[in-house]
Design an enzyme around this catalytic site. Structure first.
Site, short mmCIF file in Angstrom:
data_model
loop_
_atom_site.label_atom_id
_atom_site.label_comp_id
_atom_site.label_asym_id
_atom_site.label_seq_id
_atom_site.Cartn_x
_atom_site.Cartn_y
_atom_site.Cartn_z
N GLY A 36 72.75 -62.07 10.86
CA GLY A 36 74.06 -62.25 11.49
C GLY A 36 74.72 -60.92 11.82
CG ASN B 244 71.61 -67.85 2.42
OD1 ASN B 244 72.64 -68.08 3.02
ND2 ASN B 244 71.56 -67.84 1.10
CB THR C 264 63.88 -69.24 10.12
OG1 THR C 264 63.98 -67.96 10.74
CG2 THR C 264 62.49 -69.80 10.29
CB ALA D 167 60.67 -56.62 12.01
CB CYS E 279 61.22 -64.53 6.76
SG CYS E 279 63.03 -64.47 6.80
#
Ligand code: NAD
Ligand code: UGA
Length: 465
Positions: free
Chosen positions: A15, A92, A133, A165, A277
């Site tokens: 974010g 999250n 995600t 990333a 992740c």
């Protein structure tokens, strides 16, 4: 539709940087990033830019430019939701630690809370964007909550997964390989997709903005992470064969990477991938496959995670074995704790597992990492519940000087590939260590020949000679 106000729920690793870049590139749009964690928000608002909660090269400059102009960080979640035409959900989505799907499925409780809050607060039509995600088909759950608990306003739900990333977040955001937007094919859906496309068009070439249906977009994100992690596990599997046969994994990686069908990226053998992740998203994919009864598919992807666990375990086993089968009472210096270089993030870092294994063998560990705080390191260990906090603090020390950390150690383990490690005065380090002085390079960053000439006994991941 002209967008004037954007809200992003979740001021974390995604974010914060994502919205900072949108604000920088779209000075005509007000961007408000909100979070329930007031400490985090205070850190984003800190005058001292070195205190930003996320360390990313280049981020401080962008925040400096946009903050207070059209970029705001706040704990006033409802106000920001109310004022925005587009709301990004960037909270999250950790692996579930309880109930059905424990240890595998994504925990969507924070997502649901956001959806309910957006529904409750919104008095005008809104576009809700999944930035987190999420498992494929989550958008339908979000839409159902919005439509059934809202104030009769209309919502469009888009999927816009993030591919940045850590450590390269700013350049990934400024020059993305692609931006993916999934939306409904109804006229309202298309209008919403176009509104989001227009925002990205402020700096991303139109040809790189890919629009798909919502489910393809959601699934593409999990698939991308699964493929990337699979490459790391694949080369790590080969690294073990290299060590047995005298082949060198870097040479193998180069040789196969020059095949344009394979490509050279993500072929660096390591002590194991970390990060918040890869594991979470693959396990989520495995869970989804299982829930559709696709056992072979589930087993196929699960192997990527199993291989990664094996890589961490064999690294610590190798240290114990090489140090004459006992590390009890021996000092082992860890260089690096972050899960990769150029980040202060330690989530799922291989260092945590390797430390835990060695502490179980009663080693004394001293850690140096240029960006990770002592509190973070202890929190990571305490979270494992392997021993009490006091025991962790007695057995593991954190120092802010790498030379001090290595002093009197029996062995050094390189857990993160920080560039600075390559330029250390290794002769000085060697002279101050116990002999024989061992070095275990879990990141393949050191020149073994140079280190051996100094006197070190060396192990380099994937190197057989
Ligand atoms: P994070 O833990 O750093 O940040 C999430 C933030 O959301 C936290 O600060 C938390 O306080 C806040 N939050 C949770 N519930 C909230 C609520 N109801 N209201 C307001 N704030 C709330 O997580 P992250 O690393 O930024 O990841 C977020 C999502 O993005 C995850 O789904 C992750 O899989 C995905 N993602 C992460 C990365 C990465 O590099 N970290 C990259 C791509 C995608
Ligand atoms: C990864 C993906 O690269 C991003 O595209 C994605 O957005 C993100 O996950 C996410 O969804 O969170 P990230 O985990 O930040 O990004 O970092 P990576 O560069 O992918 O590295 C992940 C781990 O793999 C690190 O521990 C890294 O050291 C390791 N790695 C990576 C290797 O061991 N070898 C490699 O060749 C590449």
């Amino acid at each position: 539709m002209k967008i004037k106000n954007i809200c992003c729920i979740g001021a974390g690793y995604v974010g914060g940087p994502t919205m900072a870049v949108i604000a920088q590139k779209c000075p005509h749009i007000n961007v408000t990033v909100v979070d329930i964690n007031s400490e985090r928000i205070a850190a984003w608002n800190d005058e001292d830019l070195s205190k930003l909660p996320v360390f990313e090269p280049g981020l401080d400059t962008i925040v400096k430019e946009a903050r207070g102009r059209n970029l705001f960080f706040s704990t006033e979640v409802e106000k920001a939701i109310n004022e925005a035409e587009i709301i990004f959900i960037s909270v999250n989505t950790p692996t579930k630690t309880y109930g059905k799907g424990k240890g595998m499925a994504a925990d969507l409780k924070y997502i649901e809370l956001c959806a309910r809050q957006i529904a409750r607060v919104s008095k005008e039509d809104k576009i809700v964007v999944e930035k987190s995600t999420l498992p494929v088909r989550t958008a339908s759950a979000i839409k159902s909550i919005l439509d059934n608990t809202g104030n009769d306003v209309r919502f469009q739900v888009l999927s816009n997964p993030e591919f940045l990333a850590e450590g390269t977040a700013v350049s990934d955001l400024l020059n993305p390989d692609r931006v993916l937007i999934g939306g409904d094919t109804s006229p309202e859906g298309v209008k919403a997709v176009n509104a989001l496309v227009e925002i990205y068009e402020n700096w991303v070439p139109k040809t790189l903005i890919l629009t798909t249906n919502v489910w393809s977009s959601e699934l593409s994100k999990l698939t991308a992470n699964a493929f990337l992690a699979q490459r790391v596990s694949s080369i790590n599997a080969i690294s073990e064969i290299c060590e047995k046969t005298g082949a060198d994994v870097n040479e193998v990686a180069k040789a196969i990477g020059m095949d344009s069908r394979i490509g050279s990226k993500f072929l660096k053998a390591s002590v194991g991938y970390g990060g918040s992740c890869f594991q979470k998203d693959i396990l989520n994919l495995v869970y989804i496959a299982k829930s559709y009864g696709l056992e072979e598919v589930a087993n196929y992807w699960e192997q990527v995670v199993i291989m990664n666990e094996h890589q961490k375990q064999r690294f610590s086993d190798n240290i114990v074995q090489t140090l004459y089968n006992t590390v009890s009472g021996k000092k082992i210096a860890f260089l690096g704790w972050a899960f990769k270089k150029d980040t202060n993030d330690t989530r799922e870092s291989a260092a945590i597992k390797v430390a835990d294994n060695l502490l179980n063998e009663q080693a004394e560990i001293v850690v140096y990492d240029p960006k990770v705080s002592q509190e973070r390191i202890y929190a990571d260990l305490d979270y494992l519940n392997s021993r009490t906090s006091e025991e962790n603090r007695a057995l593991l020390k954190v120092l802010s000087d790498p030379y001090e950390a290595c002093k009197d150690s029996h062995a050094i383990a390189i857990l993160t590939e920080w560039d600075a490690f390559k330029t250390y005065d290794w002769k000085r380090i060697y002279n101050n260590m116990q002999k024989p002085a061992f070095i275990f390079d879990g990141r393949g960053i050191l020149d073994i020949k140079v280190m051996e000439n100094i006197g070190f006994v060396c192990y380099k991941i994937g190197s057989g000679d």
